[in-house]
Motif scaffolding. Structure first.
Motif, PDB file in Angstrom:
ATOM      1  N   GLY A   1      -5.270  10.615  -6.586  1.00 25.25           N
ATOM      2  CA  GLY A   1      -4.865  10.620  -5.369  1.00 25.25           C
ATOM      3  C   GLY A   1      -4.676   9.215  -4.931  1.00 25.25           C
ATOM      4  N   VAL A   2      -4.623   9.044  -3.459  1.00 24.56           N
ATOM      5  CA  VAL A   2      -4.249   7.396  -2.983  1.00 24.56           C
ATOM      6  C   VAL A   2      -5.795   6.737  -3.167  1.00 24.56           C
ATOM      7  CG1 VAL A   2      -3.597   6.126  -0.979  1.00 24.56           C
ATOM      8  CG2 VAL A   2      -2.468   8.250  -1.676  1.00 24.56           C
ATOM      9  N   ASP A   3      -5.621   5.690  -3.614  1.00 31.32           N
ATOM     10  CA  ASP A   3      -6.895   4.684  -3.734  1.00 31.32           C
ATOM     11  C   ASP A   3      -7.372   4.472  -2.192  1.00 31.32           C
ATOM     12  OD1 ASP A   3      -6.811   4.715  -6.467  1.00 31.32           O
ATOM     13  OD2 ASP A   3      -5.124   3.201  -6.341  1.00 31.32           O
TER      14      ASP A   3
ATOM     15  N   VAL B   1       2.947   5.210   1.275  1.00 30.06           N
ATOM     16  CA  VAL B   1       2.051   4.780  -0.038  1.00 30.06           C
ATOM     17  C   VAL B   1       2.687   3.740  -0.714  1.00 30.06           C
ATOM     18  CG1 VAL B   1       1.027   5.615  -1.919  1.00 30.06           C
ATOM     19  CG2 VAL B   1       1.077   7.210  -0.155  1.00 30.06           C
ATOM     20  N   LYS B   2       2.079   2.601  -0.632  1.00 26.26           N
ATOM     21  CA  LYS B   2       2.594   1.512  -1.197  1.00 26.26           C
ATOM     22  C   LYS B   2       1.613   1.008  -2.485  1.00 26.26           C
ATOM     23  CE  LYS B   2       3.577  -3.419  -0.390  1.00 26.26           C
ATOM     24  NZ  LYS B   2       2.890  -4.027  -1.397  1.00 26.26           N
ATOM     25  N   THR B   3       2.381   1.059  -3.743  1.00 25.90           N
ATOM     26  CA  THR B   3       1.766   0.809  -5.047  1.00 25.90           C
ATOM     27  C   THR B   3       1.753  -0.971  -5.144  1.00 25.90           C
ATOM     28  OG1 THR B   3       2.481   2.787  -5.940  1.00 25.90           O
ATOM     29  CG2 THR B   3       2.128   1.047  -7.613  1.00 25.90           C
ATOM     30  N   GLU B   4       0.553  -1.320  -5.624  1.00 21.64           N
ATOM     31  CA  GLU B   4       0.423  -2.658  -5.833  1.00 21.64           C
ATOM     32  C   GLU B   4      -0.359  -2.813  -7.195  1.00 21.64           C
ATOM     33  OE1 GLU B   4      -1.942  -4.133  -2.640  1.00 21.64           O
ATOM     34  OE2 GLU B   4      -0.425  -4.102  -1.235  1.00 21.64           O
ATOM     35  N   ASN B   5      -0.006  -4.110  -7.912  1.00 21.62           N
ATOM     36  CA  ASN B   5      -0.479  -4.082  -9.200  1.00 21.62           C
ATOM     37  C   ASN B   5      -1.176  -5.701  -9.141  1.00 21.62           C
ATOM     38  OD1 ASN B   5       1.033  -2.182 -10.791  1.00 21.62           O
ATOM     39  ND2 ASN B   5       2.730  -3.072  -9.437  1.00 21.62           N
ATOM     40  N   ARG B   6      -1.839  -5.735 -10.142  1.00 21.40           N
ATOM     41  CA  ARG B   6      -2.447  -7.231 -10.690  1.00 21.40           C
ATOM     42  C   ARG B   6      -1.645  -8.003 -11.474  1.00 21.40           C
ATOM     43  NH1 ARG B   6      -8.479  -7.994 -12.836  1.00 21.40           N
ATOM     44  NH2 ARG B   6      -7.252  -7.674 -14.874  1.00 21.40           N
ATOM     45  N   ILE B   7      -1.380  -9.174 -11.593  1.00 25.41           N
ATOM     46  CA  ILE B   7      -0.247  -9.776 -12.305  1.00 25.41           C
ATOM     47  C   ILE B   7      -1.499 -10.484 -13.365  1.00 25.41           C
ATOM     48  CG2 ILE B   7       1.482 -11.468 -12.797  1.00 25.41           C
ATOM     49  CD1 ILE B   7       2.438  -8.876 -11.397  1.00 25.41           C
TER      50      ILE B   7
ATOM     51  N   ALA C   1       2.388  -6.748 -15.205  1.00 25.93           N
ATOM     52  CA  ALA C   1       1.782  -6.053 -14.130  1.00 25.93           C
ATOM     53  C   ALA C   1       0.762  -5.202 -14.673  1.00 25.93           C
ATOM     54  CB  ALA C   1       2.706  -5.207 -13.178  1.00 25.93           C
ATOM     55  N   GLU C   2      -0.579  -5.056 -14.283  1.00 25.59           N
ATOM     56  CA  GLU C   2      -1.707  -4.304 -14.715  1.00 25.59           C
ATOM     57  C   GLU C   2      -2.446  -3.777 -13.383  1.00 25.59           C
ATOM     58  OE1 GLU C   2      -3.000  -7.196 -18.384  1.00 25.59           O
ATOM     59  OE2 GLU C   2      -4.052  -7.410 -16.580  1.00 25.59           O
ATOM     60  N   HIS C   3      -3.194  -2.612 -13.982  1.00 30.10           N
ATOM     61  CA  HIS C   3      -4.063  -1.753 -12.954  1.00 30.10           C
ATOM     62  C   HIS C   3      -3.472  -1.601 -11.514  1.00 30.10           C
ATOM     63  CE1 HIS C   3      -7.004  -3.198 -15.782  1.00 30.10           C
ATOM     64  NE2 HIS C   3      -6.784  -4.545 -15.427  1.00 30.10           N
TER      65      HIS C   3
ATOM     66  N   THR D   1      -2.037   2.153  -2.154  1.00 25.66           N
ATOM     67  CA  THR D   1      -2.454   1.866  -0.688  1.00 25.66           C
ATOM     68  C   THR D   1      -1.519   2.632   0.288  1.00 25.66           C
ATOM     69  OG1 THR D   1      -3.458  -0.105  -1.264  1.00 25.66           O
ATOM     70  CG2 THR D   1      -3.180   0.117   0.918  1.00 25.66           C
ATOM     71  N   GLU D   2      -2.567   3.409   1.425  1.00 24.16           N
ATOM     72  CA  GLU D   2      -1.770   4.037   2.471  1.00 24.16           C
ATOM     73  C   GLU D   2      -1.581   3.068   3.513  1.00 24.16           C
ATOM     74  OE1 GLU D   2      -2.014   8.604   4.348  1.00 24.16           O
ATOM     75  OE2 GLU D   2      -3.702   7.450   4.027  1.00 24.16           O
ATOM     76  N   ARG D   3      -0.604   3.185   4.216  1.00 27.99           N
ATOM     77  CA  ARG D   3      -0.150   2.302   5.209  1.00 27.99           C
ATOM     78  C   ARG D   3       0.124   3.002   6.335  1.00 27.99           C
ATOM     79  NH1 ARG D   3       2.644  -3.216   3.682  1.00 27.99           N
ATOM     80  NH2 ARG D   3       4.414  -1.709   3.934  1.00 27.99           N
ATOM     81  N   VAL D   4       0.033   2.627   7.527  1.00 28.30           N
ATOM     82  CA  VAL D   4       1.029   3.072   8.643  1.00 28.30           C
ATOM     83  C   VAL D   4       2.275   2.279   8.595  1.00 28.30           C
ATOM     84  CG1 VAL D   4       1.265   3.870  11.142  1.00 28.30           C
ATOM     85  CG2 VAL D   4      -0.930   3.930  10.050  1.00 28.30           C
TER      86      VAL D   4
END
Length: 240
Positions: free
Chosen positions: A35-37, A142-148, A155-157, A161-164
């Motif tokens: 699901g969405v984090d 829903v926006k997917t983000e990563n840690r570099i 890109a890792e992990h 994140t859900e946004r309006v």
């Protein structure tokens, strides 16, 4: 000691438009695999539509004004922070109130008076919801983000994140109590409130503002039905 009297309650209304995606989070009732984090807060009694809590608006505007005052501290400003060195503290306390831990004397309570402003929850404008639903589009994204990894450049992990989404329009409203003792201070209180709202436009609302989230614009502002937009647009929150 002056006798306090409530003369009227004014309504400041307008629209709040998102210029970038907004995330104001909700506590998760359950954790779902896949699901969405990070989900946005929703109105459980209005088909789960996202909204902006009045507490989020009030807290951010007050925080920005406290930074502007030069007297900011880890906890909200209180009666002990009143001084000639930081003149903006007084209207902040009059507008937003003192902390729950502050013990005011009768003279101090009468001098500051009760909290003047009350922020309402901002609901999505029905016209915007109707258009989005007519075009078969979702109310959130829903926006997917990563840690570099700085060494490998990989890109890792990934996290979701859900946004309006940008372009969403909310009804904006707050109430202003006007007391009989505000005759001289009324102009300063109004100016301080508008400065705080302009700071909100220049900064951000909600989480991840440093990553471009939560840029907003206030439009069509009216005070008891009288146009206030031109006065608001002319406000320089950093003017002496």
């Amino acid at each position: 000691m002056p006798q306090l009297q409530l003369l009227r309650i004014q309504q400041l209304t307008g629209t709040l438009e998102l210029l970038s995606g907004l995330r104001i989070g909700a506590s998760e009732g359950e954790i779902r695999i896949g699901g969405v984090d990070n989900q946005v807060i929703r109105n459980a009694h209005d088909r789960g539509k996202p909204y902006i809590p009045g507490s989020s608006l009030k807290g951010k505007v007050r925080s920005l004004l406290e930074w502007r005052s030069g007297a900011v501290r880890p906890e909200p400003l209180g009666i002990r922070d009143l001084s000639d060195r930081h003149p903006l503290v007084r209207p902040i306390l009059q507008l937003f109130g003192v902390g729950g831990g502050d013990q005011l004397s009768e003279e101090q309570a009468a001098d500051l008076g009760p909290t003047r402003v009350a922020f309402w929850d901002a609901q999505l404008r029905p016209e915007w919801v109707e258009r989005i639903e007519r075009e078969n589009l979702p109310l959130t994204e829903v926006k997917t983000e990563n840690r570099i990894n700085r060494i490998c450049g990989v890109a890792e992990h990934p996290r979701q994140t859900e946004r309006v989404p940008a372009g969403a329009v909310f009804d904006f409203r707050l109430s202003i109590r006007v007391l009989n003792t505000d005759a001289e201070a009324g102009a300063a209180l109004r100016r301080t409130l508008l400065q705080g709202l302009r700071l909100l436009e220049l900064d951000s609302l909600g989480g991840s503002g440093s990553r471009g989230y939560g840029k907003v614009r206030l439009r069509g502002l009216q005070l008891d039905g009288a146009d206030l937009q031109a006065e608001f647009d002319a406000i320089d929150p950093f003017a002496a």
